[in-house]
Structure formats: structure tokens, C-alpha cells
Design an enzyme around this catalytic site. Structure first.
Site, short mmCIF file in Angstrom:
data_model
loop_
_atom_site.label_atom_id
_atom_site.label_comp_id
_atom_site.label_asym_id
_atom_site.label_seq_id
_atom_site.Cartn_x
_atom_site.Cartn_y
_atom_site.Cartn_z
N GLY A 1 0.79 -1.34 -0.09
CA GLY A 1 0.06 -0.05 0.09
C GLY A 1 0.78 1.33 0.12
O GLY A 1 0.31 2.24 -0.75
N THR A 2 1.89 1.43 0.79
CA THR A 2 2.76 2.50 0.87
C THR A 2 3.34 2.83 -0.37
O THR A 2 3.28 4.12 -0.99
CB THR A 2 3.95 2.20 1.84
OG1 THR A 2 3.02 2.20 3.29
CG2 THR A 2 4.74 3.45 1.80
N SER B 1 -3.18 -4.07 -0.25
CA SER B 1 -2.16 -4.56 0.19
C SER B 1 -2.32 -6.16 0.77
O SER B 1 -3.20 -6.23 1.34
CB SER B 1 -1.45 -3.56 1.49
OG SER B 1 -0.37 -4.21 1.85
N CYS C 1 1.40 2.25 12.00
CA CYS C 1 2.67 2.87 11.39
C CYS C 1 2.95 4.06 12.32
O CYS C 1 4.03 4.64 11.94
CB CYS C 1 2.21 3.41 9.88
SG CYS C 1 1.97 2.01 8.83
#
Length: 377
Positions: free
Chosen positions: A68-69, A199, A323
Site C-alpha cells: 500500500g505505501t 496490500s 505505522c
């Protein structure tokens, strides 16, 4: 150990572990033309095809990446690059105050590079509304980026309605949809989004593997340069075993999605019923939030102390986004919806999965009561 942190990462399923081991044993690079390489290519493309079938999209619209990042960064920075090159100047980006840091960080980087960025403010339940978005759009808006389901509150946006507003102005729309697969229905083509990030570790696949949906005909330059993998959009040798395992996991997760939704809905209601006896406890997520997430505040308690005490009692939970763990800053999501910094620091997120049992939920609720008492003593 009672694991209630599925929003941070879903443990790999047996199907994913088995598939990963099978594909990892293959020696070839999927870009190689010899037999070993083509055997790896077959597993890579089968994994991609399984993800595409589960999501109802064309496999050619899925870029395999690191998660995803990477996908969020690729969309924001790639779209910004293409727009600036076409217009000879920075443009305007619309996003929100409750995005994951994988969106907020590149948005702030673009602001430092001369882009104007509008951060929409949510309502008290974390929602954004079509009229609000319409008011924020400008002639130089290059992209709208709004998540589908929030990772801390579970608030689900009306992505179809929001994307339609952007489409009415011919503006690309991106949604971070990592929290949805296996729990919430996704209709990326029907919603009309231009880009969506996914993700694998959120649905029981491996960590470090993901997919970027790029609607056909949509412009997106690469931001990782090198070879011509992934149709030239993402250079680097693909994670064959990871993609194959991700596809196998999502096939099973989507086949069980409706049953999973019902199971999680029951578990969350049971959990909230049992923690209602904790003095002053407040529930933060809206009633129609993703049933995967339960967000509760224990006013006056220290969130870090609560987590450590829960861990001592054998319960794994989270304080806000994984995170952001290890920082002393209150959750930006919680403060954005109007929570005080003190209450934000006293808030925990419990998140459930297909394997979570009633007995685990009951034990976790009892442990929360005990941990709250310790932290307030």
C-alpha cells in the site's frame, strides 16, 4: 496469545503459506525466457489473475508492487509529475486529514515542492461528503485521493459518489482501499476510480506485496526506474511467490467475505457489550463502520500503559495506526474528528479477523477491564 490487531496485519493463512512455499521453490526469474523463468512467470500471472478475478477487474489493470505505501506514493508522485510536465508548473491536490501516512507524507512533500494541497476536514464520524469535495475542486486540481475504509475508525466512505464528483470535472480519483478486501465489497470499475491501492497482508497474504489498480486509459508514469517489468510502470524483479500467495489468499478471503462480515459484526457487538462495564468507556467508530474495527477510549488511562498491560495479559491490540506506533503524538485521525489529545492518547483499536473466536473476544474484554483498572490505579 489473543491476536486482535488484524487492521495492522492479517496473519498469513494456510492457503497463502502453502502457495508461497510452492512458488518460492521455483528457481527462475519471471522475466527470463527459459523454462525455469516461464514456470515462475506462470505462477506470477496466476496470482495476479486470482486477485483480478476476486476484485472483478481486468488483470492487465493490476501492477504488482511492494504494498500500500508504494502504491500510494506511486499515484501521488506519479500523477503530480505527469501534471507538472504537461502544464509547466505545480498544481493542486485534494486529500483528507484522516488518510494513512502513506498518502499524507507524499502530499506534504508535494506541498514543499510548490503544490497547493487541500486537506479536507471530516465530520464527527470521519466521513467526507460529495458537496464538500465539489467545493474544494479547482481548475488546476490534478488528483483527488480519499481512502475507502479508515484504518483506525473503520469509517467507510461513499467512494462511488465521491469519485463521481471528480469524474464530473475530469479529475483522476485515487482511493487507498487496503482495509476492504475480504471484509467489505469492492467495485473499482463500477465506482469509476482511476487508481486504487491494495496490500496483501491485510487479507492474509504475505507482507511486502501489494497491487496498484490503474484503470485502463489512465495516465501514470513510473516512479521506480529500471527494467520494463509490470508494463513499464514498476521496475524490478517481481516477488513471484508473494504475488502467487496473495492471489490464493484473496480467492479464499473473497469467497468467504459475506460470512466473514457477519462473523465480525457479531464479534464486535459481543466485545462492545462486554466492555460496556469499564467505567467511562466510549465507543468512537460509527455504527456502520467496517466490523473489522472497534475503537474505544478509556478516559484518564494512558494508552501505552493499557497496551503493555494487555500484552502482559496475552492480548495484542493497537493504539491508533500501527505505522505511528512508538511515537508520543496523538493519532491524527482521532484529533481530526474532534477528539482531544488526551482522549486520543487513551484510545485503543481492537480489530478482528476470520479466525477470531467468541472466547477470545470475551477474554480480551475481561483483560481490558483489568488493564484499565491497573492504568488508573
Amino acid at each position: 496469545m489473543i491476536y486482535l490487531d488484524y487492521a495492522a496485519t492479517h496473519p498469513m493463512t494456510l492457503e497463502a503459506l502453502t502457495a508461497f512455499a510452492q512458488a518460492a521453490a521455483l528457481p527462475g526469474n519471471p522475466a527470463s525466457v527459459h523454462t525455469a523463468g516461464q514456470a515462475a512467470r506462470e505462477r506470477l500471472e496466476e496470482g495476479r489473475a486470482r486477485v483480478a478475478a476476486a476484485l472483478g477487474v481486468d488483470a492487465r489493470t493490476l501492477v504488482a508492487n511492494g504494498g500500500g505505501t508504494e502504491g500510494d506514493n506511486h499515484v501521488l508522485l506519479g500523477v503530480a509529475q505527469a501534471w507538472a510536465e504537461a502544464h509547466g508548473r505545480p498544481g493542486h491536490l485534494v486529500t483528507t486529514r484522516t488518510e494513512h501516512s502513506a498518502v499524507l507524507a507524499p502530499a506534504r512533500l508535494l506541498a514543499a515542492r510548490g503544490w497547493e494541497v487541500t486537506f479536507l476536514t471530516p465530520d464527527a464520524q470521519g466521513r467526507y461528503h460529495p458537496a464538500q469535495l465539489a467545493q474544494a475542486l479547482r481548475d488546476d486540481t490534478a488528483l483527488v485521493s480519499i481512502h475507502h475504509a479508515n484504518n483506525e475508525l473503520g469509517t467507510v466512505q461513499d467512494t462511488a459518489a465521491l469519485a463521481a464528483v471528480a469524474a464530473g470535472r475530469s479529475i483522476p480519483y485515487h482511493t487507498d482501499a487496503v482495509q476492504a478486501p475480504g471484509v467489505l465489497p469492492l467495485d473499482l470499475p463500477g465506482w469509476g476510480v482511476s487508481y486504487a491501492t491494495l496490500s496483501a497482508h491485510k487479507w492474509g497474504g504475505p507482507r511486502g506485496v501489494g497491487f496498484l489498480y490503474v484503470r485502463r486509459g489512465t495516465v501514470l508514469p513510473p516512479v521506480t526506474l529500471g527494467g520494463g517489468q509490470e508494463g513499464g510502470l514498476r521496475a524490478g524483479t517481481q516477488n513471484t511467490a508473494g504475488v502467487y500467495a496473495a492471489g490464493m489468499a484473496l480467492t479464499h478471503a473473497e469467497a468467504e467475505r459475506e460470512a466473514t462480515f457477519a462473523h465480525l459484526t457479531h464479534l464486535r457487538a459481543r466485545f462492545l457489550e462486554r466492555v460496556a462495564s469499564v467505567p467511562d468507556l466510549r465507543v468512537n467508530h460509527p455504527p456502520d463502520a467496517s466490523p473489522k474495527v472497534a475503537s474505544v477510549t478509556v478516559p484518564g488511562a494512558d494508552g501505552e500503559a493499557l497496551l503493555m498491560n494487555l500484552d502482559l495479559l496475552g492480548v495484542c491490540a493497537s493504539a491508533g495506526s500501527a505505522c505511528a506506533a512508538g511515537t508520543m503524538q496523538p493519532s491524527h485521525v482521532l484529533t481530526a474528528v474532534g477528539m482531544s489529545e488526551g482522549d486520543a492518547r487513551s484510545t485503543l483499536r481492537f480489530s478482528f479477523g476470520r479466525a477470531t473466536t467468541e472466547a477470545e473476544v470475551d477474554a480480551a474484554a475481561e483483560a481490558l477491564g483489568q488493564a484499565a483498572g491497573w492504568s488508573r490505579a
